[in-house]
Design an enzyme around this catalytic site. Structure first.
Site, PDB file in Angstrom:
ATOM      1  N   LYS A   1       0.834  -1.208   0.000  1.00  0.00           N
ATOM      2  CA  LYS A   1       0.000   0.000   0.000  1.00  0.00           C
ATOM      3  C   LYS A   1       0.867   1.256   0.000  1.00  0.00           C
ATOM      4  O   LYS A   1       0.692   2.160  -0.812  1.00  0.00           O
ATOM      5  CB  LYS A   1      -0.927   0.003   1.227  1.00  0.00           C
ATOM      6  CG  LYS A   1      -1.873   1.189   1.253  1.00  0.00           C
ATOM      7  CD  LYS A   1      -2.670   1.246   2.536  1.00  0.00           C
ATOM      8  CE  LYS A   1      -1.862   1.920   3.624  1.00  0.00           C
ATOM      9  NZ  LYS A   1      -2.600   2.123   4.870  1.00  0.00           N
TER      10      LYS A   1
ATOM     11  N   ASP B   1      -6.430   1.482   0.814  1.00  0.00           N
ATOM     12  CA  ASP B   1      -6.453   1.776   2.254  1.00  0.00           C
ATOM     13  C   ASP B   1      -7.848   1.432   2.785  1.00  0.00           C
ATOM     14  O   ASP B   1      -8.657   0.821   2.067  1.00  0.00           O
ATOM     15  CB  ASP B   1      -6.085   3.244   2.515  1.00  0.00           C
ATOM     16  CG  ASP B   1      -7.228   4.183   2.176  1.00  0.00           C
ATOM     17  OD1 ASP B   1      -8.167   3.770   1.453  1.00  0.00           O
ATOM     18  OD2 ASP B   1      -7.213   5.334   2.642  1.00  0.00           O
TER      19      ASP B   1
END
Ligand code: SF4
Length: 228
Positions: free
Chosen positions: A132, A151
């Protein structure tokens, strides 16, 4: 919000559905962008590590002092961990984050001449950096769309909007990737995050005020029961 699953969008209809969602997201958030304050890839990497379990607003209040004390990887690599802990304490999990920041900076100095690398494989080898975070850096600091940043907001909205069914970020990323042109991947994350923060709240989505309600299979406005 009800835990009932969103109405399913059939596999056949998914590309057209994704295009409609994209159009509505673009109209709602034409200027979506990364909300972590940064001037370069190193600062964005530090800010993204600090953003775990913390709001961007709080990170942005914390980073000016951190960047003033440690303006680059060489300075941060030589930092005393107690000093870094004190500076990043407001972002929570500060002992771990301080260790990761210094470890990351040492990795940059030892393996990359103090520069932030430009590949997923190199980035994820740095302490505190997962897929991420690497996607955030590549997409925002370098304009490289290696993947889609998933996220908590992207996770939740992808499922509510019927774009993905997976339960973990890696699975959701793999579902989103074929639905949107590569050039749009970074902006897709920004727009979903903007919408999640401003309209589609985790607990109380504002479906009545949502401009995506007509294309959203979880809209409370449509059936009085929103999805996961
Ligand atoms: S209609 Fe409701 S559930 Fe769907 S995106 Fe909008 S706020 Fe979220």
């Amino acid at each position: 919000m009800s835990k009932r699953a969103a109405k399913r969008v059939s596999k056949r209809d998914l590309p057209a559905h994704a295009a409609r969602v994209w159009e509505a997201l673009a109209a709602a958030h034409p200027d979506a962008h990364c909300e972590l304050a940064h001037r370069n890839a190193f600062e964005l990497l530090c800010a993204t590590i600090l953003s775990a379990q913390c709001t961007d607003k709080r990170v942005n209040l914390t980073t000016p002092a951190l960047f003033a004390a440690y303006p680059d990887a060489h300075a941060l690599a030589a930092a005393d961990v107690a000093d870094v802990e004190r500076l990043v304490q407001p972002t929570g999990f500060y002992r771990n984050k301080a260790r990761n920041l210094i470890g990351m900076a040492r990795g940059l100095v030892d393996r990359h001449g103090g520069e932030v690398p430009r590949t997923m494989d190199e980035l994820v080898l740095l302490p505190g950096v997962g897929r991420k975070t690497a996607n955030v850096i590549l997409g925002n600091a370098y304009g490289i769309n290696a993947g889609v940043t998933v996220d908590t907001h992207v996770h939740r909205l992808s499922r509510r909007l019927g774009l993905a069914r997976g339960d973990d970020p890696v699975a959701i990323e793999q579902e989103l990737i074929p639905l949107f042109p590569r050039d749009d991947w970074a902006m897709l994350s920004h727009r979903l995050i903007f919408h999640g923060r401003r309209v589609c709240d985790a607990r109380t989505p504002r479906c009545g005020a949502c401009t995506l309600a007509d294309v959203c299979p979880s809209s409370l406005r449509a059936d009085d029961g929103a999805g996961a």
